[in-house]
Design an enzyme around this catalytic site. Structure first.
Site, PDB file in Angstrom:
ATOM      1  CG  HIS A  75       3.729  -4.078  -2.529  1.00 56.65           C
ATOM      2  ND1 HIS A  75       3.700  -4.063  -3.911  1.00 56.65           N
ATOM      3  CD2 HIS A  75       3.522  -5.363  -2.155  1.00 56.65           C
ATOM      4  CE1 HIS A  75       3.484  -5.295  -4.354  1.00 56.65           C
ATOM      5  NE2 HIS A  75       3.370  -6.106  -3.311  1.00 56.65           N
ATOM      6  CD  GLU A 114       3.610 -11.887  -1.372  1.00 59.09           C
ATOM      7  OE1 GLU A 114       2.785 -12.380  -0.570  1.00 59.09           O
ATOM      8  OE2 GLU A 114       3.296 -11.166  -2.328  1.00 59.09           O
TER       9      GLU A 114
END
Length: 536
Positions: A325, A405
């Site tokens: 990201h 994550e």
């Protein structure tokens, strides 16, 4: 005399040097063939015949020219024949893979063996046990002994350089398009049939050589000879290629003889409760020793001609792109974790700009072709996807929680997390588990589960040639660790990619993948040869 000497020198070069890691001629031909397919593809046998005829004819013609130019120059002819022989053989790589599999099975490390099987064939190894893994390896070694050792040497002995490289061109095209998939049923028909015809004699010669070698290794030569004669039609091969769904001539004869040399069929063996002394753990090593006894080399360059596969290798995507990201608010202010859930943290303006720049690069990588997307459900990952600017290429998008994550905590105490990070540095990033979260090994496990899903998606007839994963730094590293079977020690040395940074797994002509570039390392560690082979 020059031809014989060249074949021997080329064989010796393969034995001593193995395959080149870069600029392999067979790989180059595969890339050329892939480009030609884009221009010439049509769902018809005529188009496939023209495609194969053009490529094979060009290669064979080049071989004829080389042969004639060196007709009166014996030294040059010997060296050129040696180079061609070395290029079309690739036995050292495959033998190494077989020995690795033997080691895993002898150590009863079934998990590692399942993961490693993909280096040899396309079979889904998720539920395979030791005997089935051993059989799959023996089948791969058996077929490739004929396809990329006995056959090229035989045709090289008969026709010289044109026979060597012409046969290898046919075999490579068969590995690329000779499948019973919707795309290649007609287009790959000619390449598959031509490969079958060229392997009729070598397959039978290979069976005889294997029987002789097994006899020298302690097998029953009479039984092996009888086995060759008694092999059922389904194992001997009928001359029908994969596009017709029949057994291939190169696979059944040699495989049947190898199994006769080991007694009962491998699929009928079962593992004892403790696994001790089970014959399956020695059979793979025995197969590799039989090959050495026969003084024959198998291919590492194009091991993509396997029967019984659940998924055709040609359906694997050409590119699997991994993207971290863009810059998020947490990259600038760690205290945000105290008041905003990790999954709800947004990109910064700079992160949006980073993602847009990455999108422009990805458009070139994907060659403006359709893309399937898997994206972490975290806001910063979803915003990265939106900012890439490739919506016109995206065929389908799936939010994939297993790509999230690493879980550290809920609302985080910044000081406590910083202390735990220091503990993690000394304990090890892979095994350290945060007090209210996950360890790296936990993420590894869910990434492994995701890979199984992704491979099943590859089986769809309309599976696109590009796959994009938008995730997080640690998840990207663990994805590659799982895919390439890197060691924990190597993983511990790898740096996270920067925000919006990419790594792309590129499919090679042998249908394996290589990273476009390695990850940076933050500690000194010399990767093993196998670990280094993961990137270009």
């Amino acid at each position: 005399m020059s031809r014989s000497a060249g074949l021997l020198l080329g064989f010796a070069a393969d034995r001593l040097l193995g395959d080149p890691h870069r600029l392999h001629p067979v790989a180059g031909f595969g890339q050329l063939a892939a480009r030609a397919e884009k221009s010439l593809y049509a769902d018809s046998r005529a188009a496939g015949s023209a495609y194969a005829g053009l490529l094979v004819g060009s290669v064979a013609a080049a071989g004829v020219v080389a042969d004639r130019l060196t007709r009166d120059r014996p030294i040059a002819k010997t060296l050129l024949t040696a180079a061609a022989t070395w290029a079309v053989l690739g036995g050292r790589s495959l033998e190494r893979e077989a020995e690795v599999m033997a080691g895993y099975l002898e150590e009863k490390d079934i998990v590692a063996a399942r993961g490693r099987l993909g280096h040899l064939c396309s079979r889904d190894a998720t539920d395979l046990e030791a005997d089935e893994l051993a059989r799959a390896t023996v089948e791969s070694v058996a077929e490739n002994t004929s396809d990329a050792c006995v056959a090229p040497l035989l045709w090289g002995g008969v026709f010289g350089i044109p026979g060597l490289i012409g046969y290898r061109a046919v075999n490579t095209l068969d590995a690329m398009v000779g499948y019973k998939s919707a795309r290649y049923l007609n287009f790959g028909w000619f390449a598959a049939r031509l490969d079958d015809v060229l392997n009729l004699v070598p397959a039978r010669a290979c069976a005889v050589l294997t029987g002789y070698a097994a006899g020298r290794a302690g097998g029953d030569v009479a039984d092996l000879a009888a086995g060759c004669a008694e092999a059922p039609e389904s194992e001997r091969g009928t001359g029908r290629g994969r596009v017709r769904g029949g057994a291939r001539p190169a696979a059944g004869w040699d495989e049947h003889v190898r199994r006769r040399g080991r007694g009962p069929r491998l699929t009928r063996r079962r593992i004892a409760a403790d696994g001790a002394g089970h014959p399956a753990y020695g059979v793979v090593g025995a197969a590799s020793r039989v090959r050495r006894g026969a003084h024959r080399r198998d291919p590492g360059a194009t091991p993509a001609t396997y029967e019984g596969a659940d998924m055709h290798l040609s359906q694997r995507p050409l590119r699997i792109a991994l993207v971290r990201h863009g810059e998020s608010e947490a990259n600038l202010d760690k205290s945000i974790f105290e008041r905003v859930p990790d999954h709800a943290i947004a990109l910064t303006a700079h992160g949006v700009q980073q993602s847009a720049e990455t999108g422009r690069r990805l458009r070139e990588v994907f060659e403006n072709e359709p893309v399937r997307v898997y994206v972490s459900p975290y806001l910063r990952a979803l915003q990265t996807l939106g900012a890439l600017g490739i919506d016109d290429l995206i065929g389908s998008t799936r939010e994939e929680p297993r790509l999230r994550e690493q879980d550290w905590a809920n609302y985080q105490d910044t000081e406590d997390i910083e202390q735990q990070k220091k503990l993690r540095d000394s304990y090890g990033h892979f095994f350290y588990r945060f007090t209210h979260g996950e360890s790296g090994s936990d993420v590894y496990d869910r990434v492994s589960s995701f890979l199984e899903t992704m491979h099943r998606d590859f089986e769809a007839p309309d599976s696109p040639r590009n796959v994009l994963l938008i995730s997080h730094g640690l998840t990207m590293r663990l994805f590659c660790m799982r895919w390439f079977h890197w060691s924990v020690r190597f993983f511990e040395t790898l740096r996270n990619p920067d925000n919006a940074e990419t790594r792309v797994l590129l499919r090679q002509p042998d249908f394996r993948y290589k990273l476009d570039r390695p990850f940076e390392q933050w500690t000194e560690y010399e990767p093993t040869e196998r670990e280094r082979s993961a990137w270009l």
